[in-house]
Design an enzyme around this catalytic site. Sequence first.
Site, PDB file in Angstrom:
ATOM      1  CG  HIS A 231      -1.994  -1.037   1.173  1.00  0.00           C
ATOM      2  ND1 HIS A 231      -2.972  -1.157   2.125  1.00  0.00           N
ATOM      3  CD2 HIS A 231      -2.256  -2.002   0.253  1.00  0.00           C
ATOM      4  CE1 HIS A 231      -3.791  -2.155   1.808  1.00  0.00           C
ATOM      5  NE2 HIS A 231      -3.370  -2.684   0.672  1.00  0.00           N
TER       6      HIS A 231
ATOM      7  CD  GLU B 288      -1.591   3.774   3.750  1.00  0.00           C
ATOM      8  OE1 GLU B 288      -1.358   3.160   2.683  1.00  0.00           O
ATOM      9  OE2 GLU B 288      -2.739   3.880   4.223  1.00  0.00           O
TER      10      GLU B 288
ATOM     11  CB  CYS C 217      -6.254  -1.064   5.156  1.00  0.00           C
ATOM     12  SG  CYS C 217      -4.588  -1.750   5.269  1.00  0.00           S
TER      13      CYS C 217
ATOM     14  CB  CYS D 176      -1.814   0.962   6.490  1.00  0.00           C
ATOM     15  SG  CYS D 176      -1.283   0.269   4.920  1.00  0.00           S
TER      16      CYS D 176
END
Lengths: 414, 182
Positions: B52, B54, B91, B94
Amino acid sequence: MAWELIEVAGNLTSLQHSTVDVLAAKIEPHVANALIRQLNQVCPLENLRHVKRVRRRIECGGKPELSIILCLPFGPENCKNGFSEHVQKVVETYQLIPFIAKVASCPAMSKEDWEEQCKLWPTSYHPPHDIDGASGFKDEELPSIFDCMRTAIQLSEVGNAAIIVDPSSMQIISKAADQIHQHDASLKKNTCVRVESDGVSSLAETAEDNDRKFLLSSSHVRNDLKMEVSCINLWGWKKHRSSEQKRLPSEGGFLWHPLRHAAIVAIENAAERDKMLFHTSTLSTTKLKLKGDMQACSDNPPVNWPKDKEQSAHQECWSDLSRRNMPYLCTGFDIYLVWEPCTMCAMSLVHQRFKRIFYAFPNPNAGALGSVYRLHREKSLNHHYSVFRIKVPEPYLNGRSDFSNKCCSDSAPP
Amino acid sequence: MAATGFMELALDQAKLALDNLEVPVGCVIVENGKVISSGSNKTNATRNATRHAEMEAIDVLLREWQSIGLDQPLVAEKFAGCDLYVTCEPCIMCASALAILGIREVYFGCANDKFGGCGSVMSLHESSSSDDLTGRQDTRPRGFKCTGGIMAEEAVALFRNFYEQGNPNAPKPHRPVRVDQQ
């Protein structure tokens, strides 16, 4: 004691049978409806939605006896005698005599649990089959499942370890150990972390762990070793100073990494393998086909379309068959973890679409698949896997450190 | 720079993801009012659904800080002074990662109803979780402050663009991809 497989959905370790106190009172049947309505308004059972408001019991004389839950143990702030003014009013109006009752603190995960819970106070039960994608196991799979866990345990001398397996062929897709403290891709990839061979067996005998609810033994019981497990001691990395701090990481690598828990590294290895084996990128082909659509809907036309030459080559490769054969992430795969994963790892396993998760030891600090949270029961997620705990026989663990040293390090066994 | 300024930079990263046919999420990490890292979602290209935005931005920092010889306590200190601007609510994975790193503050665009870890599905940014039912003592350090809804419409518009074109990497039976209908 033999190897044993338990579905976590059906048999949670500590949380499952825990109870909370509520204030309840016996009531006359004819006021039940009115009371349920009033109490649901003034004191809804917010965190105990699985608990039924009213309990009906048949007394010895054959006469049914009703009891109702008045409120939760710690009512709103303006409470008097343990309950709020509203509840107080109800108690006075109906001349109730409150008593403390025990109810199950969590929804039942299996029919057996539910029956157990209902002995205390009735709860509602929604079978886990409500959630799609759940898949169990066949008895003939058990030996190979236990074999995989043995392999994972051997890999985890210190910290957690993960092994990704394709159950259709029993092929190991990738392996990894924790890489939070020291990480050098060239040395540590797919190999065990070494420990001093003299330390493990002797300390294991003096291990003290009061927490007997968890099946732990040998080196796994030692708190200091437990604290080396990335998923248990999430913030341990901050205090750790790498012994090789003077060294600089190799190009693009990390000396250490707070998030490189075993599961995350295993997923990365599986993705690398996937890219190697299925490098005919259907993605590029799709890109071409999508090109027209993209430009219609985006103000910034993409700059990295494949060149014309590649275009024809890719189109030749393209077929529905190859597309279907290419794995999508870890769909259909199993992962074996020595320790129950933390929330970060458990969610990474959802993202990567695993089918089944197996772990040996619960993680009371931060476990997200039974101990602290039950992520696999979270309905909003777009994918659900099944979770199993493998109970490892103590004799196996006791003999393990020697065995493991033998196969993982060059030094002679003690 | 105001929060929207940083969020615009995060949206640029999300557009970069969209251009690469990735789910359009982007982020920037800010220290002392300065952008020190950025990331865009790379789950399709890497075939790794954990990559992701992040995670990408975090890895940039870890690489950089390690290359100048910072050790773990110093890196922890650095993260404690960093804020993240991300186009979509982090999410569950993360949000846990950000808590592990001890980031100071998170600003996000649209909420993530399916797997948001900062309020939508779980609240991993809150230090004192509601685990009290089990009588468990919470030993987690302070969580991080979280503010959502910054330029959410822009973030959602990018998602709409993406889903109109279809996720080319998604498994076939699940959702008709537009190319297949041609």
